[in-house]
Design an enzyme around this catalytic site. Structure first.
Site, PDB file in Angstrom:
ATOM      1  CD  GLN A 110      -2.883   1.424   2.169  1.00 36.46           C
ATOM      2  OE1 GLN A 110      -2.434   1.646   3.291  1.00 36.46           O
ATOM      3  NE2 GLN A 110      -4.176   1.405   1.915  1.00 36.46           N
ATOM      4  CE1 TYR A 178      -3.958   9.985   6.788  1.00 32.24           C
ATOM      5  CE2 TYR A 178      -5.146   8.012   6.107  1.00 32.24           C
ATOM      6  CZ  TYR A 178      -4.574   8.786   7.106  1.00 32.24           C
ATOM      7  OH  TYR A 178      -4.621   8.385   8.406  1.00 32.24           O
ATOM      8  NE  ARG A 226      -8.505  -0.247   2.370  1.00 32.58           N
ATOM      9  CZ  ARG A 226      -8.557  -0.378   3.695  1.00 32.58           C
ATOM     10  NH1 ARG A 226      -7.879   0.427   4.472  1.00 32.58           N
ATOM     11  NH2 ARG A 226      -9.274  -1.337   4.248  1.00 32.58           N
ATOM     12  N   GLY A 333      -9.173  -6.793   9.288  1.00 34.60           N
ATOM     13  CA  GLY A 333      -8.211  -5.884   9.900  1.00 34.60           C
ATOM     14  C   GLY A 333      -7.847  -6.317  11.304  1.00 34.60           C
ATOM     15  NE  ARG A 334     -11.132  -2.965  14.219  1.00 30.00           N
ATOM     16  CZ  ARG A 334     -12.378  -2.745  14.637  1.00 30.00           C
ATOM     17  NH1 ARG A 334     -12.574  -2.317  15.862  1.00 30.00           N
ATOM     18  NH2 ARG A 334     -13.403  -2.955  13.837  1.00 30.00           N
TER      19      ARG A 334
HETATM   20  C1  LIG Z   1      -4.240   0.032  13.820  1.00 28.23           C
HETATM   21  C2  LIG Z   1      -4.839   0.286  12.473  1.00 28.23           C
HETATM   22  C3  LIG Z   1      -4.045   0.817  11.464  1.00 28.23           C
HETATM   23  C4  LIG Z   1      -4.596   1.065  10.197  1.00 28.23           C
HETATM   24  N1  LIG Z   1      -3.789   1.528   9.185  1.00 28.23           N
HETATM   25  C5  LIG Z   1      -4.274   1.646   7.929  1.00 28.23           C
HETATM   26  C6  LIG Z   1      -3.413   1.949   6.837  1.00 28.23           C
HETATM   27  O1  LIG Z   1      -2.194   2.086   6.964  1.00 28.23           O
HETATM   28  N2  LIG Z   1      -3.986   2.072   5.605  1.00 28.23           N
HETATM   29  C7  LIG Z   1      -5.329   1.911   5.410  1.00 28.23           C
HETATM   30  O2  LIG Z   1      -5.805   2.040   4.278  1.00 28.23           O
HETATM   31  N3  LIG Z   1      -6.150   1.585   6.426  1.00 28.23           N
HETATM   32  C8  LIG Z   1      -5.656   1.413   7.662  1.00 28.23           C
HETATM   33  N4  LIG Z   1      -6.491   1.005   8.679  1.00 28.23           N
HETATM   34  C9  LIG Z   1      -7.877   0.621   8.390  1.00 28.23           C
HETATM   35  C10 LIG Z   1      -7.946  -0.889   8.164  1.00 28.23           C
HETATM   36  O3  LIG Z   1      -7.285  -1.253   6.955  1.00 28.23           O
HETATM   37  C11 LIG Z   1      -9.406  -1.401   8.078  1.00 28.23           C
HETATM   38  O4  LIG Z   1     -10.037  -0.826   6.966  1.00 28.23           O
HETATM   39  C12 LIG Z   1     -10.205  -1.084   9.335  1.00 28.23           C
HETATM   40  O5  LIG Z   1      -9.490  -1.437  10.506  1.00 28.23           O
HETATM   41  C13 LIG Z   1     -11.545  -1.818   9.319  1.00 28.23           C
HETATM   42  O6  LIG Z   1     -11.353  -3.200   9.344  1.00 28.23           O
HETATM   43  P1  LIG Z   1     -11.603  -4.055  10.724  1.00 28.23           P
HETATM   44  O7  LIG Z   1     -12.942  -3.610  11.219  1.00 28.23           O
HETATM   45  O8  LIG Z   1     -11.555  -5.490  10.266  1.00 28.23           O
HETATM   46  O9  LIG Z   1     -10.506  -3.694  11.675  1.00 28.23           O
HETATM   47  C14 LIG Z   1      -5.957   0.774   9.957  1.00 28.23           C
HETATM   48  C15 LIG Z   1      -6.735   0.244  10.984  1.00 28.23           C
HETATM   49  C16 LIG Z   1      -6.187  -0.021  12.223  1.00 28.23           C
HETATM   50  C17 LIG Z   1      -7.052  -0.638  13.295  1.00 28.23           C
END
Ligand SMILES: Cc1cc2nc3c(=O)[nH]c(=O)nc-3n(C[C@H](O)[C@H](O)[C@H](O)COP(=O)(O)O)c2cc1C
Length: 366
Positions: A110, A178, A226, A333-334
């Protein structure tokens, strides 16, 4: 003794996928997640390779790296985010890619420029991003044409370096407020030149970046994009007010050389618009014809940054999005931070054994 769910409910996650230039053993992607664990020179170390390799070894089909900075000028929002603008960084990523490939997964990088959220912010207009406490971040400098060309070239150079490092594709971070998203949104883009005003004008710069990335990597190399409605500064933001606007956007991405959409929502199964509506990812897919990744709240009880306590939930509704043909891949994600073995537990119907996500897990780098 916890009851298992019928594994057939999760079978769609584990169907192989072929499309957008990618061949994946299943439909589970690791969502890009920033952890700020790189050293000061932003070179990814062995621990980062081990972190991604672990998820690959436990069955994730596609790893999407944490957002990776494309320059050291205005891209970074903090220290310790990895980069892809020096030879040493490119070398470091080779080790990550090889580790993930040894474990039979694909990996895309990314590419990230934080724009008005940067330490030294630049943006389409000199408008500061609101903070969640009611204040504002520092006011960014409005970008000149020279700045726009430089950032465009840094995206393209980062993509070329990622390809040279062996990545299976690149994902352009065009979401969450962003730099590219801030051009698309009329709240952050109030330019009076050909990059501001109408939606067509606001799309112009992100599309120029897509074109430059495509030219840098050549035909046939997977380019993902994205995007989101929500912004890190405003979870209720609406960049696409209706399906027609969304259609204009996703078709423009398709025509400019994007192979796959990654539609970032905070809840993967939520309808995109009022009334009976498919999800934002599902609608984007049907409007563009592009393979599409959905994401948000899969197997966790709250949306990102919402509430202190996160419980484990049944991921079956996300599997149904694939079963119904609404989307192609699901990004987790998480739950993948806390559960490197997510795929194995879910495949066996043992989702109740998933460990609830805690922010502290991020620091542990397991
Ligand atoms: C700690 C953390 C860091 C993240 N960093 C990014 C990132 O670098 N780029 C991005 O597009 N989204 C980032 N996100 C968003 C995640 O990619 C994802 O879309 C979001 O957490 C929802 O998914 P989840 O509900 O399964 O956690 C981040 C999310 C978390 C929790």
């Amino acid at each position: 003794m916890t009851a298992n769910s019928n594994p057939s409910r999760y079978e769609p996650f584990f169907r192989p996928f072929e499309g957008a230039g990618l061949r994946l053993r299943n439909r589970i992607a690791m969502a890009p997640m920033t952890r700020r664990k790189a050293p000061d020179d932003r070179v990814p170390e062995e621990s980062i390779a081990a972190y991604y390799e672990r998820r690959a070894r436990h069955g994730v089909g596609l790893i999407i790296t944490e957002g990776t900075h494309i320059d050291d000028e205005h891209a970074p929002d903090s220290e310790n985010v990895p980069g892809i603008f020096t030879d040493a960084q490119q070398e470091g990523w080779i080790r990550v890619v090889e580790a993930v490939h040894r474990a039979d997964s694909a990996i895309v990088m990314q590419l990230w420029h934080t724009g008005r959220h940067a330490m030294d912010p630049i943006a389409p207009s000199a408008l500061p991003a609101p903070k969640h406490d009611g204040g504002f971040k520092p006011t960014p400098r409005a970008m000149s044409e020279h700045d726009m060309l430089a950032v465009r070239d840094h995206f393209a150079e980062g993509a070329a370096r990622a390809k040279a490092a062996g990545f299976d594709g690149v994902e352009i971070h065009g979401a969450h407020g962003y730099i590219l998203d801030s051009f698309l949104s009329e709240t952050s883009n109030q330019r009076t030149d050909s990059y501001g005003g109408s939606f067509e004008n606001r799309m112009r710069y992100p599309l120029q970046v897509v074109r430059a990335v495509r030219d840098a990597v050549g035909a046939g190399y997977p380019v993902l994009y994205r995007f989101s409605q929500w912004k890190s500064e405003d979870y209720q933001a609406v960049t696409f007010p209706d399906p027609d606007t969304l259609g204009v956007w996703v078709n423009a991405l398709q025509e400019t050389g994007v192979d796959m959409l990654h539609v970032s929502t905070r809840d993967a199964v939520e309808p995109a618009f009022d009334g009976p509506s498919p999800t934002l990812a599902g609608l984007s897919r049907s409007l563009s014809g592009l393979p599409t990744i959905a994401v948000g709240r899969v197997s966790v009880s709250t949306s990102m940054n919402q509430g202190e306590r996160v419980h484990v939930t049944d991921p079956a509704p996300a599997a149904d999005l694939i079963r119904n043909g609404e989307v192609d891949l699901i990004a987790v994600g998480r739950s993948l931070i806390s559960n490197p073995d997510w795929c194995e537990k879910v495949r066996a119907g043992r989702w109740r054994e998933l460990i609830p996500y805690e922010r502290a897990h991020l620091a542990e780098l397991q």
